[in-house]
Design a protein around this motif. Sequence first.
Motif, mmCIF file in Angstrom:
data_model
loop_
_atom_site.group_PDB
_atom_site.id
_atom_site.type_symbol
_atom_site.label_atom_id
_atom_site.label_comp_id
_atom_site.label_asym_id
_atom_site.label_seq_id
_atom_site.Cartn_x
_atom_site.Cartn_y
_atom_site.Cartn_z
ATOM 1 N N SER A 156 -5.838 0.994 -2.768
ATOM 2 C CA SER A 156 -5.045 1.837 -3.662
ATOM 3 C C SER A 156 -5.228 3.311 -3.300
ATOM 4 C CB SER A 156 -5.450 1.591 -5.116
ATOM 5 O OG SER A 156 -4.714 2.423 -5.984
ATOM 6 N N ALA A 157 -6.481 3.701 -3.059
ATOM 7 C CA ALA A 157 -6.749 5.086 -2.650
ATOM 8 C C ALA A 157 -6.080 5.381 -1.314
ATOM 9 C CB ALA A 157 -8.257 5.316 -2.558
ATOM 10 N N GLY A 158 -6.089 4.412 -0.416
ATOM 11 C CA GLY A 158 -5.416 4.586 0.876
ATOM 12 C C GLY A 158 -3.917 4.764 0.717
ATOM 13 N N PHE A 159 -3.313 3.981 -0.168
ATOM 14 C CA PHE A 159 -1.879 4.128 -0.432
ATOM 15 C C PHE A 159 -1.582 5.527 -0.973
ATOM 16 C CE2 PHE A 159 -1.538 -0.523 -0.316
ATOM 17 C CZ PHE A 159 -0.303 -0.682 0.301
ATOM 18 N N ASP A 160 -2.432 6.002 -1.883
ATOM 19 C CA ASP A 160 -2.224 7.332 -2.456
ATOM 20 C C ASP A 160 -2.323 8.417 -1.382
ATOM 21 O OD1 ASP A 160 -1.914 6.071 -4.884
ATOM 22 O OD2 ASP A 160 -3.855 6.701 -5.689
ATOM 23 N N ARG A 161 -3.330 8.317 -0.535
ATOM 24 C CA ARG A 161 -3.473 9.305 0.560
ATOM 25 C C ARG A 161 -2.271 9.240 1.487
ATOM 26 N NH1 ARG A 161 -6.896 13.503 1.255
ATOM 27 N NH2 ARG A 161 -6.607 13.100 3.452
ATOM 28 N N ALA A 162 -1.791 8.044 1.757
ATOM 29 C CA ALA A 162 -0.611 7.899 2.612
ATOM 30 C C ALA A 162 0.598 8.557 1.958
ATOM 31 C CB ALA A 162 -0.338 6.421 2.892
ATOM 32 N N ALA A 163 0.780 8.378 0.653
ATOM 33 C CA ALA A 163 1.913 8.997 -0.043
ATOM 34 C C ALA A 163 1.841 10.518 0.044
ATOM 35 C CB ALA A 163 1.944 8.549 -1.505
ATOM 36 N N ILE A 164 0.650 11.073 -0.095
ATOM 37 C CA ILE A 164 0.482 12.525 0.025
ATOM 38 C C ILE A 164 0.819 12.964 1.447
ATOM 39 C CG2 ILE A 164 -1.235 14.390 0.011
ATOM 40 C CD1 ILE A 164 -2.617 12.849 -2.329
ATOM 41 N N ALA A 165 0.331 12.230 2.429
ATOM 42 C CA ALA A 165 0.601 12.575 3.830
ATOM 43 C C ALA A 165 2.082 12.460 4.154
ATOM 44 C CB ALA A 165 -0.216 11.677 4.758
ATOM 45 N N ILE A 166 2.732 11.432 3.646
ATOM 46 C CA ILE A 166 4.170 11.250 3.893
ATOM 47 C C ILE A 166 4.945 12.401 3.264
ATOM 48 C CG2 ILE A 166 6.172 9.802 3.357
ATOM 49 C CD1 ILE A 166 4.161 7.375 3.639
ATOM 50 N N GLU A 167 4.576 12.768 2.053
ATOM 51 C CA GLU A 167 5.274 13.886 1.404
ATOM 52 C C GLU A 167 5.092 15.185 2.198
ATOM 53 O OE1 GLU A 167 4.666 16.217 -2.602
ATOM 54 O OE2 GLU A 167 5.922 14.445 -2.883
ATOM 55 N N ALA A 168 3.947 15.316 2.855
ATOM 56 C CA ALA A 168 3.664 16.525 3.643
ATOM 57 C C ALA A 168 4.293 16.462 5.039
ATOM 58 C CB ALA A 168 2.157 16.726 3.759
ATOM 59 N N GLY A 169 5.052 15.401 5.315
ATOM 60 C CA GLY A 169 5.752 15.319 6.593
ATOM 61 C C GLY A 169 5.274 14.230 7.524
ATOM 62 N N GLY A 170 4.274 13.443 7.094
ATOM 63 C CA GLY A 170 3.801 12.332 7.917
ATOM 64 C C GLY A 170 4.874 11.270 8.076
ATOM 65 N N ARG A 171 4.771 10.514 9.132
ATOM 66 C CA ARG A 171 5.767 9.477 9.412
ATOM 67 C C ARG A 171 5.449 8.204 8.639
ATOM 68 N NH1 ARG A 171 7.615 9.081 15.408
ATOM 69 N NH2 ARG A 171 8.209 7.179 14.366
ATOM 70 N N ARG A 172 6.318 7.882 7.733
ATOM 71 C CA ARG A 172 6.130 6.711 6.872
ATOM 72 C C ARG A 172 5.949 5.439 7.694
ATOM 73 N NH1 ARG A 172 10.028 4.594 1.965
ATOM 74 N NH2 ARG A 172 9.333 2.432 2.072
ATOM 75 N N GLU A 173 6.717 5.282 8.763
ATOM 76 C CA GLU A 173 6.632 4.066 9.581
ATOM 77 C C GLU A 173 5.215 3.851 10.097
ATOM 78 O OE1 GLU A 173 8.754 6.872 11.283
ATOM 79 O OE2 GLU A 173 9.648 6.519 9.331
ATOM 80 N N GLU A 174 4.563 4.929 10.471
ATOM 81 C CA GLU A 174 3.193 4.812 10.974
ATOM 82 C C GLU A 174 2.235 4.342 9.885
ATOM 83 O OE1 GLU A 174 2.232 8.540 12.807
ATOM 84 O OE2 GLU A 174 3.703 8.233 14.416
ATOM 85 N N TYR A 175 2.422 4.835 8.687
ATOM 86 C CA TYR A 175 1.566 4.398 7.575
ATOM 87 C C TYR A 175 1.852 2.947 7.215
ATOM 88 C CZ TYR A 175 -0.228 9.054 7.175
ATOM 89 O OH TYR A 175 -0.861 10.244 7.446
ATOM 90 N N GLU A 176 3.105 2.541 7.281
ATOM 91 C CA GLU A 176 3.427 1.146 6.997
ATOM 92 C C GLU A 176 2.828 0.229 8.066
ATOM 93 O OE1 GLU A 176 7.694 1.134 6.356
ATOM 94 O OE2 GLU A 176 7.381 1.443 4.198
ATOM 95 N N ARG A 177 2.862 0.648 9.328
ATOM 96 C CA ARG A 177 2.233 -0.140 10.394
ATOM 97 C C ARG A 177 0.716 -0.205 10.190
ATOM 98 N NH1 ARG A 177 4.889 2.922 14.481
ATOM 99 N NH2 ARG A 177 2.893 3.059 15.567
ATOM 100 N N ALA A 178 0.132 0.886 9.753
ATOM 101 C CA ALA A 178 -1.308 0.909 9.491
ATOM 102 C C ALA A 178 -1.667 -0.060 8.363
ATOM 103 C CB ALA A 178 -1.775 2.324 9.159
ATOM 104 N N ILE A 179 -0.811 -0.157 7.353
ATOM 105 C CA ILE A 179 -1.055 -1.089 6.249
ATOM 106 C C ILE A 179 -1.029 -2.529 6.765
ATOM 107 C CG2 ILE A 179 -0.025 -2.039 4.134
ATOM 108 C CD1 ILE A 179 0.723 0.946 3.502
#
Length: 192
Positions: A156-179
């Motif tokens: 859950s904490a990882g998902f939250d950090r990913a959401a913050i990173a995505i909002e800051a311009g991180g690539r969502r696809e990369e976070y989904e692959r990491a999940i």
Amino acid sequence: MSRSNRERTEQTRQALMNAARRLFVERGYAATATPDIVAAAGVTRGALYHHFEHKKALFRAVIEREAADVAEEIEKRAKPETEPRAALLAGAAAYFDGMAVAGRTRLLLLEAPAVIGASAATQIDVETTEATLRAGLEACLPQAGTLLGPLTALLSAGFDRAAIAIEAGGRREEYERAIVALLDGLADHLRR
């Protein structure tokens, strides 16, 4: 209370929450004054205090509604009849979609812990989005046993950090692959 009075009461409450949400997103909690909220909602200050004890109570109601909306989106997309891994990944995508709503990441993940406290913000999360994650992990990783709670909290904490990173311009696809990599790695580890 008659039906029309209940409807008016609920309309006033929703108008206050909608106006407050908009202002909290635009200005932040600290810079949003209650006179601005009532003006934006088109109600009196008395109406605000009839529905909410203070600004922080209104903020908490907004946060609870936002978290419930995200959890509802996850539950709609992660159908229980779907294969558990696919349902969990659909829920992850739904979480990111839900968090992509303008201002939601800021409200839920940055402002809420600062305004209502980390404990209260965590409790709201536990009762909403984290509850859906726990159910998904339980179905996907039945062998987790006593690790289910800690795994849920960590992911859950990882998902939250990913959401913050995505909002800051991180690539969502990369976070989904990491999940996917995390879940598959966990499943492999727990099968041993």
